[in-house]
Design a protein around this motif. Structure first.
Motif, PDB file in Angstrom:
ATOM      1  N   THR B   2       4.098  12.316   8.533  1.00 60.01           N
ATOM      2  CA  THR B   2       4.856  11.715   9.636  1.00 60.01           C
ATOM      3  C   THR B   2       4.449  10.263   9.806  1.00 60.01           C
ATOM      4  O   THR B   2       5.256   9.429  10.191  1.00 60.01           O
ATOM      5  CB  THR B   2       4.619  12.472  10.955  1.00 60.01           C
ATOM      6  N   LYS B   3       3.189   9.981   9.462  1.00 57.21           N
ATOM      7  CA  LYS B   3       2.709   8.602   9.533  1.00 57.21           C
ATOM      8  C   LYS B   3       3.535   7.733   8.588  1.00 57.21           C
ATOM      9  O   LYS B   3       3.979   6.647   8.958  1.00 57.21           O
ATOM     10  CB  LYS B   3       1.228   8.565   9.147  1.00 57.21           C
ATOM     11  N   ASP B   6       6.873   7.024  10.028  1.00 56.12           N
ATOM     12  CA  ASP B   6       6.819   5.983  11.052  1.00 56.12           C
ATOM     13  C   ASP B   6       6.686   4.610  10.421  1.00 56.12           C
ATOM     14  O   ASP B   6       7.293   3.645  10.882  1.00 56.12           O
ATOM     15  CB  ASP B   6       5.645   6.251  12.002  1.00 56.12           C
ATOM     16  N   PHE B   7       5.878   4.538   9.339  1.00 56.43           N
ATOM     17  CA  PHE B   7       5.758   3.280   8.605  1.00 56.43           C
ATOM     18  C   PHE B   7       7.123   2.884   8.049  1.00 56.43           C
ATOM     19  O   PHE B   7       7.489   1.710   8.065  1.00 56.43           O
ATOM     20  CB  PHE B   7       4.769   3.438   7.435  1.00 56.43           C
ATOM     21  N   ARG B   9      10.028   3.595   9.231  1.00 58.38           N
ATOM     22  CA  ARG B   9      10.888   3.079  10.300  1.00 58.38           C
ATOM     23  C   ARG B   9      10.522   1.633  10.631  1.00 58.38           C
ATOM     24  O   ARG B   9      11.379   0.779  10.834  1.00 58.38           O
ATOM     25  CB  ARG B   9      10.745   3.953  11.550  1.00 58.38           C
ATOM     26  N   LEU B  10       9.201   1.382  10.644  1.00 58.03           N
ATOM     27  CA  LEU B  10       8.725   0.042  10.956  1.00 58.03           C
ATOM     28  C   LEU B  10       9.199  -0.951   9.897  1.00 58.03           C
ATOM     29  O   LEU B  10       9.686  -2.041  10.214  1.00 58.03           O
ATOM     30  CB  LEU B  10       7.201   0.066  11.006  1.00 58.03           C
ATOM     31  N   ALA B 303      -5.323  -1.525  11.642  1.00 60.46           N
ATOM     32  CA  ALA B 303      -4.750  -1.213  10.329  1.00 60.46           C
ATOM     33  C   ALA B 303      -5.833  -1.322   9.266  1.00 60.46           C
ATOM     34  O   ALA B 303      -6.591  -2.281   9.247  1.00 60.46           O
ATOM     35  CB  ALA B 303      -3.612  -2.179  10.013  1.00 60.46           C
ATOM     36  N   SER B 304      -5.929  -0.312   8.397  1.00 54.20           N
ATOM     37  CA  SER B 304      -6.870  -0.399   7.281  1.00 54.20           C
ATOM     38  C   SER B 304      -6.192  -1.158   6.148  1.00 54.20           C
ATOM     39  O   SER B 304      -4.990  -1.433   6.203  1.00 54.20           O
ATOM     40  CB  SER B 304      -7.252   1.004   6.820  1.00 54.20           C
ATOM     41  N   ASP B 307      -3.399   0.844   4.978  1.00 49.56           N
ATOM     42  CA  ASP B 307      -2.209   0.768   5.836  1.00 49.56           C
ATOM     43  C   ASP B 307      -1.377  -0.458   5.476  1.00 49.56           C
ATOM     44  O   ASP B 307      -0.147  -0.397   5.406  1.00 49.56           O
ATOM     45  CB  ASP B 307      -2.612   0.678   7.310  1.00 49.56           C
ATOM     46  N   LEU B 311       2.410  -0.545   4.160  1.00 50.04           N
ATOM     47  CA  LEU B 311       3.495  -1.248   4.856  1.00 50.04           C
ATOM     48  C   LEU B 311       4.280  -2.136   3.895  1.00 50.04           C
ATOM     49  O   LEU B 311       5.513  -2.131   3.892  1.00 50.04           O
ATOM     50  CB  LEU B 311       2.922  -2.104   5.990  1.00 50.04           C
TER      51      LEU B 311
END
Ligand SMILES: Nc1ncnc2c1ncn2[C@@H]1O[C@H](COP(=O)(O)OP(=O)(O)OP(=O)(O)O)[C@@H](O)[C@H]1O
Ligand SMILES: [Mg+2]
Lengths: 222, 404
Positions: B2-3, B6-7, B9-10, B303-304, B307, B311
């Protein structure tokens, strides 16, 4: 009871042996509201970045919320930033293409929470900073003060024990600055959140439980 | 998971904000994909056409099994080997045969096929122009259509005639000696347009009786139940240590040839893909640079490095998907152009030579080609994003936040 921030002899020497910070030793307790005052170039931002685990000190030790920070363990640093630290910047630094609501939710993409929980937490915080009706507005549609309120809500979203703010009112007028300071003070008291706020202006010292002064890289209490 | 959604969508926000730039970049990849899709479709169309032609003109389900040479020794076709061939799945009929040659007294050369009458029936369904099939173990023979014509014309031999042929043997020192044999023509095949037309066909046992010692078969003819199964049967034959030949070999070589042609066509088309990929690298490097501060802030907010990489790569994924879809659509369009304008032009220029194409599509777009095109676009975009993504992840957050 351990201190929330425990800095012991933090030093920072930049490349080319520019000493930016030396002998910063102090402790800050839980829920304390602390301001740090000092001249431009005295090392305030440098100290704040080290406290926020964005930068590493040349020497010295730091404990946050009772846990010693190992600056070589970058994965740990990420999780400390996620769980223990909230940042507020002078330039607000909201993501321009995200609404106020989405900006507040943003850190919870990394410190992952389900969308429903994100929406609930962010919505509640926006209400708390007085922006209930502006949730769907983009940063460009908000005034500077309003943007900084959004940024404060964003810093609080993971409910960290420490909020670090680097000249949060540097871009705001006098009146708005006062509003922002009192908002931070109220929230700090409500939530028992420690605020460590860098500021140019001495007058905001009145909001603080304690004020530090940074002179030539050395922290002294006023 | 799900993460990641969400990414996604971003990143979709980012992409929508820079719609024009993303579309132009995706278009770069799309043109490359379209070129590859059109080229491969074109190649596949020609392959299909060539194979169809072979299918129509030849007896695909017939396999000729012969012995093979392995490590210097000949593997002969013995009775037991022939039996194993008969038992291969999908083999409808199998007939071991002898291949010898006679000549007439006037030196006309005749190829002889020794095969049992029932095998001949099962394998070739012979249609007789006149006369009858030969009885077992007799010296009565059946003539292929062309051979019958030839014998009538040059030798004056007609059906029902007895005539003498010469069999040439070689002794152990290689010296030839001739024998004479009287045979009788008992029937003639209708024209078949295959190898039987030029053959003299007689009973297998009658041929084997010509020799003093028992000889291994020269070949086994195999009839496969369906063209689809021919390759499988050929493989089974080979695993018996024997050799399989037939029209299917032509298809194999057409396939090998077309693979090569398509590969070369795609390599040239792929050059435009490289250009498209460089466009993505450029766009993403720019995008990362513009968002330096945003990335630094994200790191401060938790954010790592992973991440950040995710992105950036998610954005590349969008570019790749858009590029893949647009590329496929363009590829279909290019193929359509080849099939309409291109075909008309080709036929008008080459006349009869390519008139067969009139019935077929010159370029054959298959779902497989489209899926492959889409995947290539996506993978290429992700690969192109690796460098910008790592560049973003390696940023020093302090410096990035100070960046204006
Ligand atoms: N990356 C760097 N490399 C070298 N020197 C640096 C770097 N960052 C800061 N410095 C130096 O370290 C000193 C402290 O800088 P810092 O930004 O912490 O000051 P500050 O107190 O925050 O100033 P201001 O009030 O203007 O924001 C300055 O002299 C600065 O030039
Ligand atoms: Mg500063």
């Amino acid at each position: 009871m351990h201190a929330t921030i425990e800095a012991d002899n933090l030093r920072k020497v930049y490349r080319g042996s520019i000493p930016a910070l030396g002998e910063a030793s102090f402790t800050v307790g839980k829920g304390e509201f602390v301001t740090l005052i000092g001249r431009s170039g005295s090392g305030k931002s440098t100290l704040l970045n080290i406290l926020g685990c964005l930068d590493s000190p040349s020497s010295g030790t730091l404990s946050l919320d009772g846990v010693p920070v190992d600056f070589r363990d970058s994965a740990r640093l990420v999780s400390i930033r996620r769980q223990k630290i909230g940042f507020v910047f002078q330039q607000f630094n909201l993501l321009p293409h995200l609404t106020a609501q989405e900006n507040v939710e943003y850190p919870m993409l990394f410190n992952y929470r389900e969308p429903e929980e994100r929406a609930r937490t962010a919505g509640g915080l926006l209400e708390r900073v007085g922006l209930d009706g502006r949730k769907d507005h983009l940063p460009a549609e908000l005034s500077g003060g309003e943007q900084q309120r959004v940024a404060i809500a964003r810093a609080l979203v993971s409910d960290p024990p420490i909020i670090l703010a680097d000249e949060p009112t540097g871009n705001l007028d006098q009146k708005t600055s006062g509003e922002i300071f009192s908002l931070m003070q109220e929230i700090g008291r409500e939530r028992k959140t420690t605020f460590f706020v860098v500021t140019h202006e001495r007058e905001f010292g009145e909001y603080a439980d304690r004020s530090f002064r940074l002179v030539d890289g050395t922290v002294t209490a006023i | 998971m799900t993460k990641l959604l969400d990414f996604a969508r971003l990143s979709a926000r980012q992409v929508r904000k820079k719609r024009m730039r993303v579309l132009l970049t995706a278009f770069g990849i799309a043109i490359g994909i379209a070129a590859v899709v059109a080229m491969v479709s074109f190649g596949e169309g020609i392959r299909y056409q060539a194979i169809e032609t072979i299918r129509q003109q030849s007896d695909l389900t017939l396999i000729e099994v012969t012995g093979s040479v392995k490590d210097g020794t000949v593997i002969p076709i013995t009775e037991s080997k022939a039996e194993l061939v008969r038992k291969i799945p999908h083999v409808e009929a199998a007939g071991p045969v002898y291949r010898v040659s006679f000549s007439t007294l006037r030196q006309t050369y005749i190829d002889v096929l020794g095969i049992r009458a029932e095998d001949l029936r099962a394998l070739f369904r012979p249609a007789l122009a006149s006369g009858e099939l030969y009885p077992a173990s007799s010296s009565q023979v059946l003539l292929g259509h062309e051979l019958a014509e030839k014998l009538k014309k040059y030798e004056g031999i007609r059906e029902g005639d007895l005539f003498t042929v010469v069999i040439r043997d070689y002794n152990e020192y290689g010296a030839p000696s001739d024998r004479k044999l009287a045979i009788k023509t008992g029937g003639t095949l209708r024209a078949r347009e295959d190898a039987l037309d030029t053959l003299l066909i007689m009973d297998r046992d009658a041929v084997s009786a010509l020799s003093n010692e028992s000889m291994p078969y020269n070949a086994v003819y195999v009839r496969v139940d369906d063209p689809e199964n021919v390759m499988a049967v050929a493989r089974d034959v080979q695993s018996l240590g024997l050799t399989a030949n037939g029209a299917f070999r032509q298809i194999e070589s057409v396939n090998r040839f077309m693979d090569l042609v398509i590969l070369f066509l795609s390599i040239f088309a792929a050059i435009s893909l490289v250009v498209g990929a460089l466009m993505i690298v450029n766009t993403m490097v720019m995008s990362v640079y513009e968002r330096t501060r945003e990335i630094g802030v994200s790191m401060a907010l938790g954010a790592s490095q992973g991440d950040v990489v995710t992105l950036i790569l998610t954005e590349c994924l969008y570019i790749g998907m858009i590029g893949g879809i647009v590329g496929d659509l363009l590829g279909i369009f290019f193929s359509w152009v080849i099939n309409t304008a291109g075909k008309a032009y080709l036929i008008s220029q080459t006349g009869d030579l390519f008139s067969a194409f009139a019935r077929y599509d010159l370029a054959l777009v298959t779902p497989g080609i489209l899926i492959a095109g889409f995947l290539v676009a996506v993978i290429l975009s992700l690969v192109s994003g690796i460098y910008p993504a790592l560049q973003a992840a390696r940023m020093n957050p302090v410096e990035a936040i100070r960046h204006t």
